[in-house]
Write a protein that holds these residues in place. Sequence first.
Motif, PDB file in Angstrom:
ATOM      1  N   VAL A  48      -1.796  -0.574  16.805  1.00  0.00           N
ATOM      2  CA  VAL A  48      -2.933   0.209  16.304  1.00  0.00           C
ATOM      3  C   VAL A  48      -2.624   0.804  14.938  1.00  0.00           C
ATOM      4  O   VAL A  48      -3.438   0.734  14.013  1.00  0.00           O
ATOM      5  N   VAL A  49      -1.426   1.389  14.778  1.00  0.00           N
ATOM      6  CA  VAL A  49      -1.086   2.095  13.545  1.00  0.00           C
ATOM      7  C   VAL A  49      -0.856   1.129  12.388  1.00  0.00           C
ATOM      8  O   VAL A  49      -1.323   1.377  11.262  1.00  0.00           O
ATOM      9  N   PHE A  50      -0.156   0.023  12.646  1.00  0.00           N
ATOM     10  CA  PHE A  50       0.264  -0.851  11.549  1.00  0.00           C
ATOM     11  C   PHE A  50      -0.608  -2.087  11.368  1.00  0.00           C
ATOM     12  O   PHE A  50      -0.482  -2.779  10.353  1.00  0.00           O
ATOM     13  N   PHE A  51      -1.493  -2.396  12.332  1.00  0.00           N
ATOM     14  CA  PHE A  51      -2.324  -3.591  12.219  1.00  0.00           C
ATOM     15  C   PHE A  51      -3.817  -3.274  12.308  1.00  0.00           C
ATOM     16  O   PHE A  51      -4.580  -3.607  11.398  1.00  0.00           O
ATOM     17  N   LEU A  52      -4.233  -2.657  13.408  1.00  0.00           N
ATOM     18  CA  LEU A  52      -5.662  -2.463  13.632  1.00  0.00           C
ATOM     19  C   LEU A  52      -6.286  -1.514  12.606  1.00  0.00           C
ATOM     20  O   LEU A  52      -7.303  -1.853  11.975  1.00  0.00           O
ATOM     21  N   ILE A  53      -5.697  -0.332  12.432  1.00  0.00           N
ATOM     22  CA  ILE A  53      -6.264   0.637  11.480  1.00  0.00           C
ATOM     23  C   ILE A  53      -6.229   0.099  10.048  1.00  0.00           C
ATOM     24  O   ILE A  53      -7.251   0.185   9.339  1.00  0.00           O
ATOM     25  N   PRO A  54      -5.099  -0.479   9.553  1.00  0.00           N
ATOM     26  CA  PRO A  54      -5.137  -1.051   8.200  1.00  0.00           C
ATOM     27  C   PRO A  54      -6.150  -2.180   8.052  1.00  0.00           C
ATOM     28  O   PRO A  54      -6.763  -2.327   6.987  1.00  0.00           O
ATOM     29  N   THR A  55      -6.347  -2.971   9.119  1.00  0.00           N
ATOM     30  CA  THR A  55      -7.330  -4.053   9.035  1.00  0.00           C
ATOM     31  C   THR A  55      -8.739  -3.495   8.886  1.00  0.00           C
ATOM     32  O   THR A  55      -9.518  -3.954   8.030  1.00  0.00           O
ATOM     33  N   ILE A  56      -9.074  -2.506   9.697  1.00  0.00           N
ATOM     34  CA  ILE A  56     -10.406  -1.886   9.609  1.00  0.00           C
ATOM     35  C   ILE A  56     -10.598  -1.238   8.242  1.00  0.00           C
ATOM     36  O   ILE A  56     -11.660  -1.374   7.619  1.00  0.00           O
ATOM     37  N   ARG A  57      -9.577  -0.538   7.757  1.00  0.00           N
ATOM     38  CA  ARG A  57      -9.681   0.104   6.444  1.00  0.00           C
ATOM     39  C   ARG A  57      -9.795  -0.947   5.341  1.00  0.00           C
ATOM     40  O   ARG A  57     -10.531  -0.763   4.373  1.00  0.00           O
ATOM     41  N   GLY A  58      -9.070  -2.061   5.481  1.00  0.00           N
ATOM     42  CA  GLY A  58      -9.160  -3.117   4.479  1.00  0.00           C
ATOM     43  C   GLY A  58     -10.545  -3.730   4.414  1.00  0.00           C
ATOM     44  O   GLY A  58     -11.058  -4.013   3.327  1.00  0.00           O
ATOM     45  N   VAL A  59     -11.162  -3.940   5.588  1.00  0.00           N
ATOM     46  CA  VAL A  59     -12.528  -4.469   5.617  1.00  0.00           C
ATOM     47  C   VAL A  59     -13.482  -3.484   4.944  1.00  0.00           C
ATOM     48  O   VAL A  59     -14.379  -3.873   4.171  1.00  0.00           O
ATOM     49  N   TYR A  60     -13.297  -2.187   5.219  1.00  0.00           N
ATOM     50  CA  TYR A  60     -14.153  -1.174   4.577  1.00  0.00           C
ATOM     51  C   TYR A  60     -13.953  -1.176   3.063  1.00  0.00           C
ATOM     52  O   TYR A  60     -14.931  -1.157   2.291  1.00  0.00           O
ATOM     53  N   LEU A  61     -12.700  -1.215   2.601  1.00  0.00           N
ATOM     54  CA  LEU A  61     -12.437  -1.184   1.167  1.00  0.00           C
ATOM     55  C   LEU A  61     -12.981  -2.410   0.448  1.00  0.00           C
ATOM     56  O   LEU A  61     -13.253  -2.360  -0.760  1.00  0.00           O
ATOM     57  N   SER A  62     -13.139  -3.527   1.182  1.00  0.00           N
ATOM     58  CA  SER A  62     -13.665  -4.735   0.549  1.00  0.00           C
ATOM     59  C   SER A  62     -15.112  -4.565   0.090  1.00  0.00           C
ATOM     60  O   SER A  62     -15.593  -5.347  -0.732  1.00  0.00           O
ATOM     61  N   PHE A  63     -15.786  -3.555   0.609  1.00  0.00           N
ATOM     62  CA  PHE A  63     -17.166  -3.269   0.198  1.00  0.00           C
ATOM     63  C   PHE A  63     -17.234  -2.106  -0.787  1.00  0.00           C
ATOM     64  O   PHE A  63     -18.297  -1.530  -1.001  1.00  0.00           O
ATOM     65  N   THR A  64     -16.090  -1.757  -1.369  1.00  0.00           N
ATOM     66  CA  THR A  64     -16.047  -0.624  -2.291  1.00  0.00           C
ATOM     67  C   THR A  64     -15.378  -1.012  -3.598  1.00  0.00           C
ATOM     68  O   THR A  64     -14.722  -2.049  -3.704  1.00  0.00           O
ATOM     69  N   GLU A  65     -15.548  -0.149  -4.577  1.00  0.00           N
ATOM     70  CA  GLU A  65     -14.777  -0.220  -5.813  1.00  0.00           C
ATOM     71  C   GLU A  65     -13.740   0.894  -5.739  1.00  0.00           C
ATOM     72  O   GLU A  65     -14.084   2.079  -5.695  1.00  0.00           O
ATOM     73  N   TYR A  66     -12.460   0.507  -5.711  1.00  0.00           N
ATOM     74  CA  TYR A  66     -11.437   1.496  -5.405  1.00  0.00           C
ATOM     75  C   TYR A  66     -10.165   1.206  -6.174  1.00  0.00           C
ATOM     76  O   TYR A  66      -9.675   0.079  -6.207  1.00  0.00           O
ATOM     77  N   SER A  67      -9.664   2.241  -6.831  1.00  0.00           N
ATOM     78  CA  SER A  67      -8.339   2.194  -7.450  1.00  0.00           C
ATOM     79  C   SER A  67      -7.536   3.352  -6.892  1.00  0.00           C
ATOM     80  O   SER A  67      -8.070   4.271  -6.285  1.00  0.00           O
ATOM     81  N   ILE A  68      -6.242   3.325  -7.118  1.00  0.00           N
ATOM     82  CA  ILE A  68      -5.354   4.323  -6.536  1.00  0.00           C
ATOM     83  C   ILE A  68      -5.605   5.713  -7.095  1.00  0.00           C
ATOM     84  O   ILE A  68      -5.222   6.731  -6.505  1.00  0.00           O
ATOM     85  N   LEU A  69      -6.275   5.800  -8.244  1.00  0.00           N
ATOM     86  CA  LEU A  69      -6.478   7.081  -8.906  1.00  0.00           C
ATOM     87  C   LEU A  69      -7.784   7.762  -8.524  1.00  0.00           C
ATOM     88  O   LEU A  69      -8.026   8.902  -8.936  1.00  0.00           O
ATOM     89  N   GLY A  70      -8.651   7.104  -7.768  1.00  0.00           N
ATOM     90  CA  GLY A  70      -9.945   7.686  -7.416  1.00  0.00           C
ATOM     91  C   GLY A  70     -10.308   7.420  -5.974  1.00  0.00           C
ATOM     92  O   GLY A  70      -9.542   6.829  -5.208  1.00  0.00           O
TER      93      GLY A  70
END
Length: 316
Positions: A48-70
């Motif tokens: 859950v911590v190292f696979f499921l949550i990062p996968t869900i967050r990665g799918v969410y970020l794919s619909f965003t414009e995101y850099s490490i500074l914002g």
Amino acid sequence: MTTITKLPDPPTGGTKKAGTLAPVRKGQRIGDLKMALVFIFPAMIGFVVFFLIPTIRGVYLSFTEYSILGDPTWIGVKNYVSIFADELFWNSMAVTVQYVAINIGFQTVIALGLALLMHRVAKSTFIRGALLLPFFVANVIVALLWFWMLDYQLGIVNEVINWMGLPRIAFFGSEQWAIPTIAAVNVWRHMGYTALLIFAGLQAIPQHVYEVASLDGASPTRTFWGITIPLLRPVLVLVLVVTVIGSFQVFDTVAVTTGGGPINASRVIQMYIYQKAFTESDFGYASALSVILFVILALVAFIQMKFLKGNESDLD
């Protein structure tokens, strides 16, 4: 005079037939389930911590414009639309497919040959174990080793080529040779492990099948294509699924040797994702690339299992 004492009859309610197993009570099953959950729980936390949550967050970020500074800004499917018009994406996919084709083709054939040799000729445990040694060496170490051995000026391979009177080859510095060389390095590292998987499948084939074929007068070639390959199909499909998925994820060998060059000749999809995320800080776009790669790998694995019938065995 001998007296015969009659033994009392056993109670009818407590009789058990010989060989019958006592029924498993519901409480016992619940107890076994709790014990199983205790052992599974640590692995589930890691998943859950190292696979499921990062996968869900990665799918969410794919619909965003995101850099490490914002903070992430929702932009919908804009990243996916941009990807399909991205020439570097299509180039990286073409390079990756070329690498996968070379790597899987040679690795499977060589591993199958090694497995057959282990099964019929090399009975020594030492020899079988020696084939696994390259797999135990880290990918980065293997890449550096071959990078030095294949160096254009000082590499021992080019020294031998030059000694034979042939022109030196820029193995990692040529657009023509970069991907075949990287594929050859990874074939050398993984062929022993792949051969071990196939060898395990060969061990599972009953010996009497070959004895019957021998009595029928079947030649070794006919036995191989008519018995060994069909009965080995589930293992071969498993090997193909695992190696294809692993080949699509090649990164470290490319990063250590060519860095994606020369030009874009070895810029595989994982290298392109890395560059987008950590060089250009475009994590939204890199996440969209990762999601597309995930979908491609899922489809490839499904097609292999479906059409190659990897879940069926001719031994049944």
